[in-house]
Design a protein around this motif. Structure first.
Motif, PDB file in Angstrom:
ATOM      1  N   LEU A 144     -63.829 -31.198  83.675  1.00  0.00           N
ATOM      2  CA  LEU A 144     -62.924 -30.146  84.153  1.00  0.00           C
ATOM      3  C   LEU A 144     -61.484 -30.403  83.684  1.00  0.00           C
ATOM      4  CD1 LEU A 144     -62.563 -27.564  85.742  1.00  0.00           C
ATOM      5  CD2 LEU A 144     -62.328 -28.913  87.825  1.00  0.00           C
ATOM      6  N   ALA A 145     -61.086 -31.661  83.687  1.00  0.00           N
ATOM      7  CA  ALA A 145     -59.735 -32.000  83.200  1.00  0.00           C
ATOM      8  C   ALA A 145     -59.589 -31.567  81.736  1.00  0.00           C
ATOM      9  CB  ALA A 145     -59.490 -33.495  83.348  1.00  0.00           C
ATOM     10  N   GLU A 146     -60.599 -31.884  80.936  1.00  0.00           N
ATOM     11  CA  GLU A 146     -60.563 -31.502  79.508  1.00  0.00           C
ATOM     12  C   GLU A 146     -60.488 -29.987  79.355  1.00  0.00           C
ATOM     13  OE1 GLU A 146     -64.041 -33.834  78.129  1.00  0.00           O
ATOM     14  OE2 GLU A 146     -62.843 -34.054  76.300  1.00  0.00           O
ATOM     15  N   LYS A 147     -61.298 -29.293  80.148  1.00  0.00           N
ATOM     16  CA  LYS A 147     -61.344 -27.841  80.070  1.00  0.00           C
ATOM     17  C   LYS A 147     -59.976 -27.229  80.442  1.00  0.00           C
ATOM     18  CE  LYS A 147     -63.984 -23.948  81.704  1.00  0.00           C
ATOM     19  NZ  LYS A 147     -65.266 -23.516  82.142  1.00  0.00           N
ATOM     20  N   LEU A 156     -51.308 -31.759  83.331  1.00  0.00           N
ATOM     21  CA  LEU A 156     -52.174 -31.758  84.515  1.00  0.00           C
ATOM     22  C   LEU A 156     -51.694 -32.779  85.541  1.00  0.00           C
ATOM     23  CD1 LEU A 156     -55.570 -31.986  82.565  1.00  0.00           C
ATOM     24  CD2 LEU A 156     -54.373 -29.896  83.261  1.00  0.00           C
ATOM     25  N   ILE A 157     -52.165 -32.593  86.755  1.00  0.00           N
ATOM     26  CA  ILE A 157     -52.061 -33.657  87.759  1.00  0.00           C
ATOM     27  C   ILE A 157     -53.504 -33.997  88.074  1.00  0.00           C
ATOM     28  CG2 ILE A 157     -51.161 -34.342  90.015  1.00  0.00           C
ATOM     29  CD1 ILE A 157     -49.667 -31.369  89.396  1.00  0.00           C
ATOM     30  N   LEU A 158     -53.933 -35.170  87.672  1.00  0.00           N
ATOM     31  CA  LEU A 158     -55.319 -35.571  87.892  1.00  0.00           C
ATOM     32  C   LEU A 158     -55.385 -36.329  89.203  1.00  0.00           C
ATOM     33  CD1 LEU A 158     -55.937 -36.854  84.253  1.00  0.00           C
ATOM     34  CD2 LEU A 158     -56.702 -34.686  85.232  1.00  0.00           C
ATOM     35  N   ARG A 159     -56.157 -35.791  90.164  1.00  0.00           N
ATOM     36  CA  ARG A 159     -56.189 -36.417  91.499  1.00  0.00           C
ATOM     37  C   ARG A 159     -57.582 -36.934  91.820  1.00  0.00           C
ATOM     38  NH1 ARG A 159     -55.039 -33.619  97.379  1.00  0.00           N
ATOM     39  NH2 ARG A 159     -56.191 -31.921  96.435  1.00  0.00           N
ATOM     40  N   HIS A 164     -61.443 -45.543  88.644  1.00  0.00           N
ATOM     41  CA  HIS A 164     -62.139 -45.588  87.356  1.00  0.00           C
ATOM     42  C   HIS A 164     -62.397 -44.170  86.841  1.00  0.00           C
ATOM     43  CE1 HIS A 164     -62.285 -49.876  87.513  1.00  0.00           C
ATOM     44  NE2 HIS A 164     -62.682 -49.774  88.781  1.00  0.00           N
ATOM     45  N   ALA A 165     -62.700 -43.243  87.747  1.00  0.00           N
ATOM     46  CA  ALA A 165     -62.867 -41.836  87.341  1.00  0.00           C
ATOM     47  C   ALA A 165     -61.530 -41.286  86.831  1.00  0.00           C
ATOM     48  CB  ALA A 165     -63.355 -41.002  88.525  1.00  0.00           C
ATOM     49  N   LEU A 166     -60.454 -41.690  87.494  1.00  0.00           N
ATOM     50  CA  LEU A 166     -59.118 -41.239  87.097  1.00  0.00           C
ATOM     51  C   LEU A 166     -58.769 -41.784  85.709  1.00  0.00           C
ATOM     52  CD1 LEU A 166     -57.011 -39.494  88.418  1.00  0.00           C
ATOM     53  CD2 LEU A 166     -56.158 -41.483  89.656  1.00  0.00           C
ATOM     54  N   ALA A 167     -59.115 -43.031  85.483  1.00  0.00           N
ATOM     55  CA  ALA A 167     -58.827 -43.645  84.178  1.00  0.00           C
ATOM     56  C   ALA A 167     -59.625 -42.941  83.079  1.00  0.00           C
ATOM     57  CB  ALA A 167     -59.160 -45.133  84.218  1.00  0.00           C
ATOM     58  N   ALA A 168     -60.885 -42.575  83.369  1.00  0.00           N
ATOM     59  CA  ALA A 168     -61.715 -41.890  82.361  1.00  0.00           C
ATOM     60  C   ALA A 168     -61.130 -40.512  82.031  1.00  0.00           C
ATOM     61  CB  ALA A 168     -63.151 -41.745  82.870  1.00  0.00           C
ATOM     62  N   ALA A 169     -60.711 -39.784  83.064  1.00  0.00           N
ATOM     63  CA  ALA A 169     -60.124 -38.451  82.839  1.00  0.00           C
ATOM     64  C   ALA A 169     -58.805 -38.583  82.084  1.00  0.00           C
ATOM     65  CB  ALA A 169     -59.922 -37.735  84.169  1.00  0.00           C
ATOM     66  N   ALA A 170     -58.042 -39.627  82.409  1.00  0.00           N
ATOM     67  CA  ALA A 170     -56.755 -39.844  81.731  1.00  0.00           C
ATOM     68  C   ALA A 170     -56.968 -40.033  80.232  1.00  0.00           C
ATOM     69  CB  ALA A 170     -56.061 -41.066  82.318  1.00  0.00           C
ATOM     70  N   ALA A 171     -58.030 -40.765  79.887  1.00  0.00           N
ATOM     71  CA  ALA A 171     -58.318 -40.996  78.460  1.00  0.00           C
ATOM     72  C   ALA A 171     -58.765 -39.693  77.786  1.00  0.00           C
ATOM     73  CB  ALA A 171     -59.396 -42.068  78.317  1.00  0.00           C
TER      74      ALA A 171
END
Ligand code: SF4
Length: 445
Positions: A144-147, A156-159, A164-171
């Motif tokens: 969803l972050a990528e989309k 974005l603000i990734l919450r 570890h999920a946050l780190a994956a989305a950040a990458a």
């Protein structure tokens, strides 16, 4: 502790070369002390000066730049109250989507955010950011972050509560200049690394202000300063109080651990509760305010409020001086006159439109002042208005030789007629709200 101008001057080259734009090193030192200049403006500053002054000349609230192009700026504020000088970077408004939301709702929301534009006093306003909240297990959060990033191209603000999920989305959205929300003590190291490696900012959070201050100080001493703070507040009073205390501490006591923009999520479904929360956040130093859903009526009022608070009170918003068509005027349409203060222009043009008549609106250069202020300052005189009209094609555009002036400056009518041979001046109403009745009585008789 903040250094005085004299203390700063001792660290400058004292050659008075003027390359920083000041006549003397002392004048530049005074500006540095008042945080109205940056040391980098002096090309000859020594390494010692940079080390000593670097910290002292930092703005009390750090400027955080977001987005792939770093154009969304937060913080860098220097005053507690707008009228003391001006606020610099307005509260960024974001809309939240969750990875548990219905896919059709997500698509519709992203498209709406991408295309939303509100025009106010000539400015085009849009939604600044998208918040993506992790609620479901699996890879849906990263997808969803990528989309969201690919669809809208906004930071974005990734919450997520899962570091570890946050780190994956950040990458996955590396280079988007987003914010990771939020690092609490336990996972601060993992998230600092994820933010730093992928070019994001990191919001830190803690249950109380003392712990939060320790966390920002620890991050900064560890070499990472691209930070925001997320206070854990539970009601409006706490939000108001916490933001006020933190900003006051940063500005008045130069307390660096609170010298960062804030992020505030509104997790509420009630329209009025969301609205009041957002108003408090915008009015009380909010860095980013995240709304739980998209609502055009709410956004229009919040953006208008934000525009009012964040415009520079010393620089009135102006429109370009020129002849504006209102409706579809022709050579027989009436000619009105007003100043180039944006608010005056939009009110007058709106009232002409409401009157149902098409007209030409003459707007000379008045340095953005309202009618009476411009007249009192000598910027709205018969001579200057006539000079402006002669510099335009108005006399070719209309056959009519009658101009309607604001009732508040009836006294310039003689001077205007003198300087504009062949024209007749008609004194209009004092208030724009009376234009409609004036048009009915005097123009469309
Ligand atoms: Fe002094 Fe530097 Fe300014 Fe030159 S550029 S006047 S050396 S502060």
């Amino acid at each position: 502790m903040a250094l005085t101008g004299l203390q700063i001057q001792k660290l400058l080259p004292k050659t008075n070369c003027k390359e920083c734009g000041c006549n003397t090193c002392l004048a530049f030192a005074m500006k540095l002390a008042a945080k109205k200049a940056e040391l980098s403006e002096c090309p000859y500053a020594s390494d010692e000066a940079k080390t000593v002054l670097g910290a002292a000349s930092e703005p009390p609230v750090k400027c955080i730049e977001l987005g792939a192009d770093k154009k969304l700026k937060l913080g860098a504020e220097t005053v507690l109250y707008r009228h003391e000088k001006t606020f610099v970077n307005q509260t960024a408004l974001a809309v939240n989507i969750n990875d548990t939301d219905d896919p059709a709702y997500i698509d519709k929301t992203l498209e709406t955010i991408k295309n939303y534009v509100l025009e106010r006093v000539g400015e085009k306003l849009s939604i600044d950011m998208i918040a993506v909240t992790h609620k479901k297990s699996g890879d849906s959060f990263t997808a969803l972050a990528e989309k969201a990033w690919k669809t809208c191209g906004k930071p974005l603000i990734l919450r997520s509560a899962d570091a570890h999920a946050l780190a994956a989305a950040a990458a996955a959205v590396k280079g988007s200049g987003s914010v990771l929300f939020a690092a609490e003590s336990a996972f601060a190291g993992v998230l600092k690394q994820a933010a730093s490696e992928n070019g994001h900012a990191l919001a830190v959070s803690a249950p109380d202000m003392d712990e939060l201050a320790s966390l920002t100080a620890e991050m900064k001493s560890g070499g990472f300063n691209n930070l925001l703070i997320g206070f854990q507040t539970h009601n409006l009073a706490e939000l108001f109080q916490t933001h006020s205390i933190a900003r006051r501490a940063a500005l008045k006591d130069d307390y660096k651990p609170f010298g960062y923009p804030t992020v505030h999520f509104i997790d509420d479904e009630d329209f009025f509760s969301v609205q009041v929360n957002a108003i408090t956040s915008i009015s009380k130093y909010g860095g980013i305010c995240v709304l739980p859903f998209f609502d055009p009526a709410m956004l229009a009022s919040l953006m208008t409020l934000r525009l009012n608070i964040y415009t520079d009170p010393q620089k009135p918003i102006q429109v370009e001086p020129k002849i504006y068509p209102v409706g579809e005027p022709d050579e027989n349409s009436p000619v009105f006159l007003t100043t180039n203060f944006s608010l005056t222009y939009f009110i007058v043009s709106g009232e002409i439109e409401n009157s149902g008549t098409s007209a030409w609106l003459t707007v000379p250069e008045c340095e953005g002042m309202s009618v009476l202020t411009a007249w009192a300052a000598g910027k709205f005189s018969g001579a200057s208005i006539a000079k402006f009209i002669k510099s335009t094609d108005l006399e070719k555009m209309v056959k009519t030789r009658q101009i309607i002036i604001p009732g508040y400056v009836a006294q310039i009518s003689g001077e205007l007629e003198e300087n504009l041979p062949g024209w007749k001046v008609l004194v209009g109403p004092q208030e724009a709200g009376d234009i409609e009745s004036f048009v009915k009585a005097r123009i469309r008789k």
